[in-house]
Enzyme design. Structure first.
Site, PDB file in Angstrom:
ATOM      1  N   HIS A 109       0.815  -1.226   0.000  1.00 36.10           N
ATOM      2  CA  HIS A 109       0.000   0.000   0.000  1.00 36.10           C
ATOM      3  C   HIS A 109       0.845   1.272   0.000  1.00 36.10           C
ATOM      4  O   HIS A 109       0.353   2.335   0.345  1.00 36.10           O
ATOM      5  CB  HIS A 109      -0.956  -0.003   1.203  1.00 36.10           C
ATOM      6  N   GLY A 175      -2.347  -8.940  12.600  1.00 40.65           N
ATOM      7  CA  GLY A 175      -2.769  -7.574  12.903  1.00 40.65           C
ATOM      8  C   GLY A 175      -3.483  -6.854  11.785  1.00 40.65           C
ATOM      9  O   GLY A 175      -3.243  -5.675  11.565  1.00 40.65           O
TER      10      GLY A 175
HETATM   11  C1  BJW Z   1      -3.852  -5.860  16.864  1.00 40.54           C
HETATM   12  C2  BJW Z   1      -3.243  -5.096  17.818  1.00 40.54           C
HETATM   13  C3  BJW Z   1      -2.155  -5.673  18.439  1.00 40.54           C
HETATM   14  C4  BJW Z   1      -4.932  -3.906  17.039  1.00 40.54           C
HETATM   15  N1  BJW Z   1      -1.795  -6.884  18.091  1.00 40.54           N
HETATM   16  N2  BJW Z   1      -3.536  -7.048  16.475  1.00 40.54           N
HETATM   17  C5  BJW Z   1     -16.386  -4.053  -2.543  1.00 40.54           C
HETATM   18  C6  BJW Z   1     -16.071  -5.357  -2.241  1.00 40.54           C
HETATM   19  C7  BJW Z   1     -14.738  -5.796  -2.253  1.00 40.54           C
HETATM   20  C8  BJW Z   1     -13.710  -4.933  -2.564  1.00 40.54           C
HETATM   21  C9  BJW Z   1     -14.041  -3.638  -2.886  1.00 40.54           C
HETATM   22  C10 BJW Z   1     -15.362  -3.198  -2.869  1.00 40.54           C
HETATM   23  N3  BJW Z   1     -15.370  -1.892  -3.197  1.00 40.54           N
HETATM   24  C11 BJW Z   1     -14.100  -1.494  -3.409  1.00 40.54           C
HETATM   25  C12 BJW Z   1     -13.272  -2.554  -3.223  1.00 40.54           C
HETATM   26  C13 BJW Z   1     -11.788  -2.569  -3.332  1.00 40.54           C
HETATM   27  C14 BJW Z   1     -11.159  -1.767  -2.224  1.00 40.54           C
HETATM   28  C15 BJW Z   1     -11.636  -2.294  -0.877  1.00 40.54           C
HETATM   29  O1  BJW Z   1     -11.168  -3.284  -0.366  1.00 40.54           O
HETATM   30  N4  BJW Z   1     -12.583  -1.609  -0.261  1.00 40.54           N
HETATM   31  C16 BJW Z   1     -13.125  -2.077   1.019  1.00 40.54           C
HETATM   32  C17 BJW Z   1     -13.388  -0.868   1.895  1.00 40.54           C
HETATM   33  C18 BJW Z   1     -14.337  -2.921   0.751  1.00 40.54           C
HETATM   34  N5  BJW Z   1      -9.727  -1.949  -2.351  1.00 40.54           N
HETATM   35  C19 BJW Z   1      -9.009  -1.163  -3.127  1.00 40.54           C
HETATM   36  O2  BJW Z   1      -9.492  -0.197  -3.708  1.00 40.54           O
HETATM   37  C20 BJW Z   1      -7.548  -1.538  -3.313  1.00 40.54           C
HETATM   38  N6  BJW Z   1      -7.262  -1.610  -4.704  1.00 40.54           N
HETATM   39  C21 BJW Z   1      -7.845  -2.485  -5.499  1.00 40.54           C
HETATM   40  O3  BJW Z   1      -8.690  -3.273  -5.099  1.00 40.54           O
HETATM   41  O4  BJW Z   1      -7.390  -2.433  -6.779  1.00 40.54           O
HETATM   42  C22 BJW Z   1      -8.004  -3.284  -7.739  1.00 40.54           C
HETATM   43  C23 BJW Z   1      -7.466  -4.669  -7.795  1.00 40.54           C
HETATM   44  C24 BJW Z   1      -8.114  -5.606  -8.548  1.00 40.54           C
HETATM   45  C25 BJW Z   1      -7.647  -6.890  -8.627  1.00 40.54           C
HETATM   46  C26 BJW Z   1      -6.494  -7.262  -7.959  1.00 40.54           C
HETATM   47  C27 BJW Z   1      -5.846  -6.339  -7.240  1.00 40.54           C
HETATM   48  C28 BJW Z   1      -6.326  -5.051  -7.150  1.00 40.54           C
HETATM   49  C29 BJW Z   1      -6.637  -0.505  -2.698  1.00 40.54           C
HETATM   50  C30 BJW Z   1      -6.710  -0.521  -1.228  1.00 40.54           C
HETATM   51  C31 BJW Z   1      -5.850   0.587  -0.648  1.00 40.54           C
HETATM   52  C32 BJW Z   1      -5.893   0.605   0.863  1.00 40.54           C
HETATM   53  N7  BJW Z   1      -5.209   1.725   1.325  1.00 40.54           N
HETATM   54  C33 BJW Z   1      -5.176   1.957   2.773  1.00 40.54           C
HETATM   55  C34 BJW Z   1      -4.694   3.376   3.044  1.00 40.54           C
HETATM   56  C35 BJW Z   1      -3.227   3.504   3.137  1.00 40.54           C
HETATM   57  C36 BJW Z   1      -2.868   4.910   3.397  1.00 40.54           C
HETATM   58  C37 BJW Z   1      -2.923   5.343   4.801  1.00 40.54           C
HETATM   59  O5  BJW Z   1      -2.205   4.782   5.630  1.00 40.54           O
HETATM   60  O6  BJW Z   1      -3.634   6.311   5.052  1.00 40.54           O
HETATM   61  O7  BJW Z   1      -4.347   1.011   3.439  1.00 40.54           O
HETATM   62  S1  BJW Z   1      -6.766   1.698   3.499  1.00 40.54           S
HETATM   63  C38 BJW Z   1      -6.141   1.147   5.048  1.00 40.54           C
HETATM   64  O8  BJW Z   1      -6.702  -0.153   5.295  1.00 40.54           O
HETATM   65  C39 BJW Z   1      -4.629   0.991   4.852  1.00 40.54           C
HETATM   66  C40 BJW Z   1      -4.396  -0.376   5.429  1.00 40.54           C
HETATM   67  O9  BJW Z   1      -3.221  -0.906   4.877  1.00 40.54           O
HETATM   68  C41 BJW Z   1      -5.654  -1.121   5.087  1.00 40.54           C
HETATM   69  C42 BJW Z   1      -5.921  -2.330   5.944  1.00 40.54           C
HETATM   70  O10 BJW Z   1      -6.097  -1.942   7.276  1.00 40.54           O
HETATM   71  P1  BJW Z   1      -5.531  -2.881   8.430  1.00 40.54           P
HETATM   72  O11 BJW Z   1      -4.068  -2.913   8.384  1.00 40.54           O
HETATM   73  O12 BJW Z   1      -6.233  -4.170   8.401  1.00 40.54           O
HETATM   74  O13 BJW Z   1      -5.919  -2.013   9.732  1.00 40.54           O
HETATM   75  P2  BJW Z   1      -7.279  -2.031  10.583  1.00 40.54           P
HETATM   76  O14 BJW Z   1      -7.248  -0.843  11.466  1.00 40.54           O
HETATM   77  O15 BJW Z   1      -8.468  -2.210   9.736  1.00 40.54           O
HETATM   78  O16 BJW Z   1      -7.147  -3.366  11.476  1.00 40.54           O
HETATM   79  C43 BJW Z   1      -6.161  -3.515  12.463  1.00 40.54           C
HETATM   80  C44 BJW Z   1      -6.338  -4.858  13.145  1.00 40.54           C
HETATM   81  O17 BJW Z   1      -5.298  -5.009  14.073  1.00 40.54           O
HETATM   82  C45 BJW Z   1      -7.667  -4.985  13.909  1.00 40.54           C
HETATM   83  O18 BJW Z   1      -8.291  -6.235  13.574  1.00 40.54           O
HETATM   84  C46 BJW Z   1      -7.243  -4.986  15.371  1.00 40.54           C
HETATM   85  O19 BJW Z   1      -8.035  -5.836  16.192  1.00 40.54           O
HETATM   86  C47 BJW Z   1      -5.824  -5.517  15.292  1.00 40.54           C
HETATM   87  N8  BJW Z   1      -4.950  -5.074  16.364  1.00 40.54           N
HETATM   88  N9  BJW Z   1      -3.944  -3.885  17.921  1.00 40.54           N
HETATM   89  C48 BJW Z   1      -2.469  -7.549  17.116  1.00 40.54           C
HETATM   90  N10 BJW Z   1      -1.508  -5.015  19.411  1.00 40.54           N
END
Ligand code: BJW
Length: 234
Positions: A109, A175
């Site tokens: 990302h 995580g």
């Molecule tokens: C602990 C802990 C501790 C806490 N120990 N654990 C409808 C259906 C399906 C998909 C889509 C849809 N509509 C659109 C889409 C696609 C879309 C998407 O997924 N949207 C969803 C909202 C549904 N995705 C995209 O657009 C991506 N691109 C894409 O799909 O391109 C097309 C493609 C086609 C075919 C193949 C490939 C690609 C791009 C996604 C870009 C995400 N960008 C971000 C922002 C980064 C910039 C920033 O930092 O500001 O990335 S979004 C944000 O979420 C960030 C993260 O990397 C990402 C994931 O979050 P993460 O890491 O899971 O964090 P949290 O907070 O959600 O969870 C933390 C976890 O840790 C929790 O469970 C806690 O319990 C736990 N935790 N403390 C262990 N101590």
């Protein structure tokens, strides 16, 4: 465990939480004070570049105040010691894995400490603030933006990730909430190709049911224990 050779490890915001970097979702999450659509889409960047650049400037600057935690260090130790293939795929845009010493690592990302030229596509290491309309050192256009994969944009190195998932004996997710694709679907891809699957998270994630084994707790405790277990059997 002894039959394992190829590992793919997916990390998310939870792995950096104990370093003091806010996760995205849930109480106290990074986006509580911002609407996702205000900061994390190409449309938002076009509409209000100053807001988006400032948001990432603050987060880039905040990296100077945090350190890798026990989970980052354990994964770096595994990276250095593991005799087979290993790939850490992080969704995180911080640099804590590499600061802990991990090298078999990719940032799907993007990275806070990188700038992307929207005109020529070059990616440039960037440690300072990045005002809108900064000149690209490669093509000279005023088109540098934070090197962050926004919603609707293609994550980095998908071909390499998919090849690693297809060859993996074990896929481990640490995580991450499993809320964002394509990362949320890696467990299904890995299973399709025959990998064993393990999740480590503070609480069950959206995709928990896909994993053969789930360990719940803080990454700073779970990951070092798992790494010791794995290396003992390597
Ligand atoms: C602990 C802990 C501790 C806490 N120990 N654990 C409808 C259906 C399906 C998909 C889509 C849809 N509509 C659109 C889409 C696609 C879309 C998407 O997924 N949207 C969803 C909202 C549904 N995705 C995209 O657009 C991506 N691109 C894409 O799909 O391109 C097309 C493609 C086609 C075919 C193949 C490939 C690609 C791009 C996604 C870009 C995400 N960008 C971000 C922002 C980064 C910039 C920033 O930092 O500001 O990335 S979004 C944000 O979420 C960030 C993260 O990397 C990402 C994931 O979050 P993460 O890491 O899971 O964090 P949290 O907070 O959600 O969870 C933390 C976890 O840790 C929790 O469970 C806690 O319990 C736990 N935790 N403390 C262990 N101590």
């Amino acid at each position: 465990m002894a039959r394992l050779r190829n590992l793919v490890i997916l990390t998310g915001a939870g792995v950096s939480a104990e370093s003091g970097i806010a996760t995205f979702r849930g109480p106290g999450g990074l986006w509580e004070g911002h609407r996702v659509e205000d900061v994390c889409t190409p449309e938002a960047l076009a509409r209000d570049p100053a807001l988006v650049h400032r948001f990432y400037d603050l987060r880039r600057a905040a990296l100077d105040t945090v350190e890798p935690n026990a989970a980052h260090h354990a994964l770096a130790r595994l990276d250095a010691a593991w005799p087979g293939d290993l790939l850490i795929v992080t969704q995180n845009v911080d640099d804590l894995h590499e600061r802990a010493g991990a090298s078999r690592l990719l940032h799907m990302h993007g990275e806070l400490r990188s700038a992307l030229c929207a005109a020529c596509g070059i990616r440039e290491g960037w440690a300072e603030a990045l005002p809108p309309e900064t000149e690209c050192p490669n093509c000279g256009m005023l088109a540098l933006r934070p090197d962050i994969v926004f919603f609707g944009e293609m994550p980095y190195q998908m071909e390499r990730i998919e090849a690693a998932l297809a060859a993996a004996d074990l896929f481990v997710s640490i995580g991450t909430s499993g809320a964002v694709y394509p990362a949320a679907g890696f467990v299904q891809t890995a299973r399709h190709y025959g990998a064993a699957t393990l999740e480590m998270n503070l609480e069950p994630s959206g995709g928990s049911h896909w994993f053969e084994e789930s360990r719940m707790g803080p990454a700073g405790a779970l990951v070092p224990a798992w790494v010791e277990e794995l290396l003992a059997g390597a």
